[in-house]
Motif scaffolding. Structure first.
Motif, PDB file in Angstrom:
ATOM      1  N   UNK A   1       0.834  -1.201   0.000  1.00 44.91           N
ATOM      2  CA  UNK A   1       0.000   0.000   0.000  1.00 44.91           C
ATOM      3  C   UNK A   1       0.866   1.247   0.000  1.00 44.91           C
ATOM      4  N   UNK A   2       1.905   1.224   0.794  1.00 44.32           N
ATOM      5  CA  UNK A   2       2.797   2.383   0.862  1.00 44.32           C
ATOM      6  C   UNK A   2       3.495   2.609  -0.476  1.00 44.32           C
TER       7      UNK A   2
ATOM      8  N   UNK B   1       3.919   5.821  -5.368  1.00 43.67           N
ATOM      9  CA  UNK B   1       3.927   5.911  -6.831  1.00 43.67           C
ATOM     10  C   UNK B   1       2.871   6.886  -7.323  1.00 43.67           C
ATOM     11  N   UNK B   2       1.666   6.788  -6.784  1.00 42.79           N
ATOM     12  CA  UNK B   2       0.598   7.714  -7.163  1.00 42.79           C
ATOM     13  C   UNK B   2       1.050   9.149  -6.917  1.00 42.79           C
ATOM     14  N   UNK B   3       1.595   9.404  -5.741  1.00 45.27           N
ATOM     15  CA  UNK B   3       2.050  10.760  -5.413  1.00 45.27           C
ATOM     16  C   UNK B   3       3.156  11.237  -6.348  1.00 45.27           C
ATOM     17  N   UNK B   4       4.081  10.341  -6.706  1.00 46.84           N
ATOM     18  CA  UNK B   4       5.162  10.708  -7.638  1.00 46.84           C
ATOM     19  C   UNK B   4       4.605  11.078  -9.007  1.00 46.84           C
ATOM     20  N   UNK B   5       3.659  10.289  -9.518  1.00 49.40           N
ATOM     21  CA  UNK B   5       3.073  10.585 -10.832  1.00 49.40           C
ATOM     22  C   UNK B   5       2.327  11.912 -10.805  1.00 49.40           C
ATOM     23  N   UNK B   6       1.571  12.150  -9.743  1.00 46.23           N
ATOM     24  CA  UNK B   6       0.830  13.405  -9.637  1.00 46.23           C
ATOM     25  C   UNK B   6       1.789  14.588  -9.512  1.00 46.23           C
TER      26      UNK B   6
END
Length: 97
Positions: free
Chosen positions: A5-6, A11-16
Motif C-alpha cells: 500500500x505504501x 507511486x501515485x504521489x510521484x506521478x501526480x
C-alpha cells in the motif's frame, strides 16, 4: 498500511507531482491526455507481458479492456465525488487566503 500500500501511494504521489510540475509549461488538458496515453500504453505492455504467447494475449484483449475501463471509471467516479465534496478545499486559490 502494508508495504505494498505504501509503495502504491508513493507511486501515485510521484506521478501526480510530475504531472503538476509539467503543468508549469504545458496546458493541464495536455498533461492529462499524456497521462492517459501513458497509462494505456503501459497497461497494454502489462497485459502482453502477463501472456504466455500472442494467442493468449489476443484472447485477453477484450477481458482486459473491460477490466481496465471499469477500474478507470470507478476510480474517476471516486475522485470526482471527492472533489465535489471537497471542492472549496482542493480548488482554493491564493485569493482566498
Amino acid at each position: 498500511m502494508s508495504d505494498n500500500d505504501e509503495i502504491f501511494w508513493n507511486l501515485v504521489d510521484e506521478f501526480i507531482q510530475r504531472a503538476n510540475e509539467r503543468c508549469d509549461d504545458a496546458d493541464p488538458s495536455m498533461v492529462s491526455a499524456a497521462l492517459l496515453q501513458a497509462a494505456a500504453r503501459f497497461n497494454a505492455f502489462t497485459v502482453a507481458g502477463a501472456s504466455v504467447d500472442r494467442k493468449e494475449f489476443t484472447e485477453e484483449i477484450e477481458p482486459s479492456l473491460r477490466y481496465l475501463t471499469n477500474q478507470y471509471r470507478d476510480l474517476l467516479r471516486d475522485n470526482l465525488e471527492d472533489y465535489r465534496e471537497n471542492y472549496k478545499v482542493y480548488m482554493r486559490s491564493d485569493e482566498d487566503e
